[in-house]
Design a protein around this motif. Structure first.
Motif, short mmCIF file in Angstrom:
data_model
loop_
_atom_site.label_atom_id
_atom_site.label_comp_id
_atom_site.label_asym_id
_atom_site.label_seq_id
_atom_site.Cartn_x
_atom_site.Cartn_y
_atom_site.Cartn_z
N LYS A 4 0.84 -1.21 0.00
CA LYS A 4 0.00 0.00 0.00
C LYS A 4 0.88 1.26 0.00
CE LYS A 4 -4.06 -1.70 2.54
NZ LYS A 4 -4.85 -1.52 3.79
N HIS A 5 1.91 1.22 0.83
CA HIS A 5 2.81 2.38 0.92
C HIS A 5 3.49 2.65 -0.41
CE1 HIS A 5 6.47 4.44 3.01
NE2 HIS A 5 5.59 5.33 2.60
N VAL A 6 3.90 1.61 -1.09
CA VAL A 6 4.54 1.75 -2.39
C VAL A 6 3.60 2.42 -3.40
CG1 VAL A 6 5.42 0.44 -4.38
CG2 VAL A 6 6.24 -0.07 -2.08
N LYS A 7 2.33 2.07 -3.36
CA LYS A 7 1.36 2.72 -4.24
C LYS A 7 1.22 4.21 -3.89
CE LYS A 7 -3.30 2.20 -6.17
NZ LYS A 7 -3.84 3.54 -5.90
N GLN A 8 1.23 4.53 -2.60
CA GLN A 8 1.17 5.92 -2.18
C GLN A 8 2.39 6.70 -2.67
OE1 GLN A 8 0.87 5.57 2.07
NE2 GLN A 8 -1.25 4.85 2.02
#
Length: 559
Positions: A515-519
């Motif tokens: 999720k963080h990578v997508k952010q």
């Protein structure tokens, strides 16, 4: 907004500030660097103050290099340059001059250097020219080829550091690798930037922040980021890096060049660090070439190993190098990694994987390749383990060395020892138990590889293209192979990150980190960043990896 500074350096993002005493000493260090640089090699102030996002064309067009120097630096890989020098198409002096000039241009654009010594390089080149003129013979296979060296690797008469200001020392003798390169005729003209603590995937140090030549708002990677940026800008034709978590492969991928991490104890590292590195109690480092072509990696490996470095370093495993000449004895089984089950790659990386899969799955190749899906075993578990095992002292040794001089601790330094810091200094028993944990994982990984029945795997080199500054948090696609000690090569693709590229509608996060990578993807502009892929083989199968590369070369259009 580009910061204004007294030295001609593009600075899109400042480094954190330390104490007044530290900043004063750091300023003196940088002043000493620029005292050696003639103002005739300075880029125009307008270029420094208002650079384009992509600075890769500036060295060719800035007017500082002659047409011949542009040709020397752009038209040859290391193998071709060695051949041109041997047949006297160019003198070693002309080549050293061209690369030294281009290196200082590259530095102004990316902060890729820590030291630059044009005069010394030209003097060394003169001696090589005299030898060739007198004897009619070259010194060795690298006669007159300029080779750039990573900052921490000792080279006689120059400085090195272990990733912080307080560790700077003047080296009186060459490390084994540098000594071998010198004996083979290599010319040394610069050293290249690395991160604080030498353990980030972004090269930010007391010498500056290395920028990506294709998008200066992105990182050039780490820990061998200076090398990657320099080679990408044709300021070097061949460089030496080290890799304990992706430090050759990550920056090479960020900058669209070739990089090879061999199995540990393949190439010599004797004398690389002034003191022991605790991480190597369980995670072994490796050294390897960074360059512009597949054949240059092979050329480097063959040249170094032909000197039998194991005779002086008994840790090395003396496996004969056959490289690209290794015969392929059967149909190649290739595993395609779409994701590692932990972090789904960002959109351009997924496009690059699809590009490779489509080419390799073409029916005309069925007699050569068998292509199948591959899922790496335990990627999330490996990431957790390796983050703890890097720092058996809880990171205290590195942190204390950094702060002792008033140097600020960078954001990514705190990040790298975050998981290990709460546990503090480990006992000998605890470190031994970690080794047992590591070895159990390695055996399980090998069993999974065997069950999936592949010779090599092809997949992401990183979670995305080059990351935005100070966001290199997840090296899972490279560190996994340090943990199991498998050799890996990163190779360029024609894929580049595009503006406003979005995740697919079917995206489902694999983890909180995913999720963080997508952010992170949504928070920055990655336009123009090159995309590499990583090709990996089993431990000690380095020659078989290169045999596979020789087969893949035409299909994937690898120069």
């Amino acid at each position: 907004m580009i910061a204004k500074v007294s030295h001609p350096l593009v600075l899109p993002k400042a480094l954190p500030q330390g104490s007044l005493e530290y900043e004063t000493k750091r300023a003196s260090l940088l002043d000493a660097f620029w005292e050696k640089v003639s103002t005739e090699y300075y880029l125009a102030q307008a270029t420094i103050s208002n650079p384009p996002t992509n600075v890769s064309e500036i060295p060719r067009n800035c007017g500082i290099l002659t047409p011949e120097e542009i040709k020397i630096t752009e038209n040859f890989d290391a193998t071709g340059l060695a051949e041109a020098l041997a047949r006297r198409q160019y003198t070693a002096v002309a080549v050293a001059t061209a690369f030294a000039k281009r290196a200082i241009i590259a530095h102004q654009l990316t902060s890729c250097l820590t030291q630059w010594y044009m005069e010394e390089a030209i003097e060394q080149a003169k001696q090589l020219d005299d030898h060739l003129a007198t004897t009619g013979k070259t010194i060795g296979p690298l006669h007159g080829v300029p080779v750039s060296i990573k900052e921490h690797i000792p080279m006689a008469g120059t400085f090195s550091s272990q990733g912080c200001f307080g560790s700077i020392v003047k080296d009186e003798k060459d490390s084994q690798m540098v000594g071998i390169l010198r004996s083979l005729g290599a010319v040394f003209y610069c050293k290249t930037n690395q991160p604080q603590a030498i353990m980030h995937l972004e090269s930010t140090s007391h010498y500056g922040r290395v920028l990506n030549p294709f998008n200066i708002h992105l990182s050039a990677g780490g820990s061998t980021g200076g090398e990657a940026a320099l080679i990408a800008l044709h300021g070097s034709v061949l460089g030496v890096g080290t890799d304990i978590g992706g430090s050759v492969r990550g920056p090479s991928a960020f900058c669209g060049i070739y990089g090879f991490k061999p199995t540990s104890y393949t190439l010599p590292m004797k004398g690389f660090l002034a003191s022991a590195f605790p991480a190597e109690l369980n995670i072994l480092c490796s050294t390897g070439p960074m360059c512009r072509s597949l054949r240059d990696m092979d050329f480097f490996m063959n040249s170094i190993l032909a000197t039998k470095p194991h005779l002086l370093d008994p840790r090395l495993v003396p496996i004969p190098w056959t490289g690209l000449r290794t015969p392929a004895t059967k149909r190649l089984k290739i595993g395609i990694i779409t994701n590692d089950g932990f972090i789904d790659p960002q959109p351009p990386v997924k496009r690059a994987v699809s590009w490779a899969r489509e080419l390799l799955s073409d029916p005309k190749h069925t007699g050569i390749f068998e292509v199948k899906e591959f899922k790496p075993f335990g990627a999330a578990d490996a990431w957790s383990k390796i983050r703890r095992m890097y720092w058996p002292d809880g990171g205290k040794g590195s942190k204390d060395a950094i702060t002792a001089t008033g140097e600020p601790v960078h954001l990514l330094s705190n990040w790298i020892w975050k998981d290990a810091e709460p546990a503090g200094m480990q006992t000998a028993t605890a470190v031994s138990l970690q080794r047992a944990e590591r070895d159990a994982f390695r055996c399980a990984f090998a069993q999974s590889w065997e069950e999936q029945d592949v010779d090599v795997v092809i997949g992401p080199a990183f979670i995305g293209p080059a990351c935005a500054h100070d966001t290199a948090f997840y090296w899972t696609y490279t560190s996994l192979y340090n943990f199991v000690d498998y050799p890996g090569v990163v190779v360029p693709t024609p894929i580049k990150a595009e503006a406003k590229e979005e995740y697919g509608a079917d995206y489902l996060p694999l983890s909180e980190e995913c999720k963080h990578v997508k952010q992170l993807w949504g928070a920055s502009n990655f336009e123009g960043a090159p995309i590499n892929l990583q090709i990996v083989a089993r431990k000690y199968d380095d020659n078989k990896l290169f045999a596979a590369l020789s087969i893949l070369q035409d299909v994937l259009s690898l120069p």
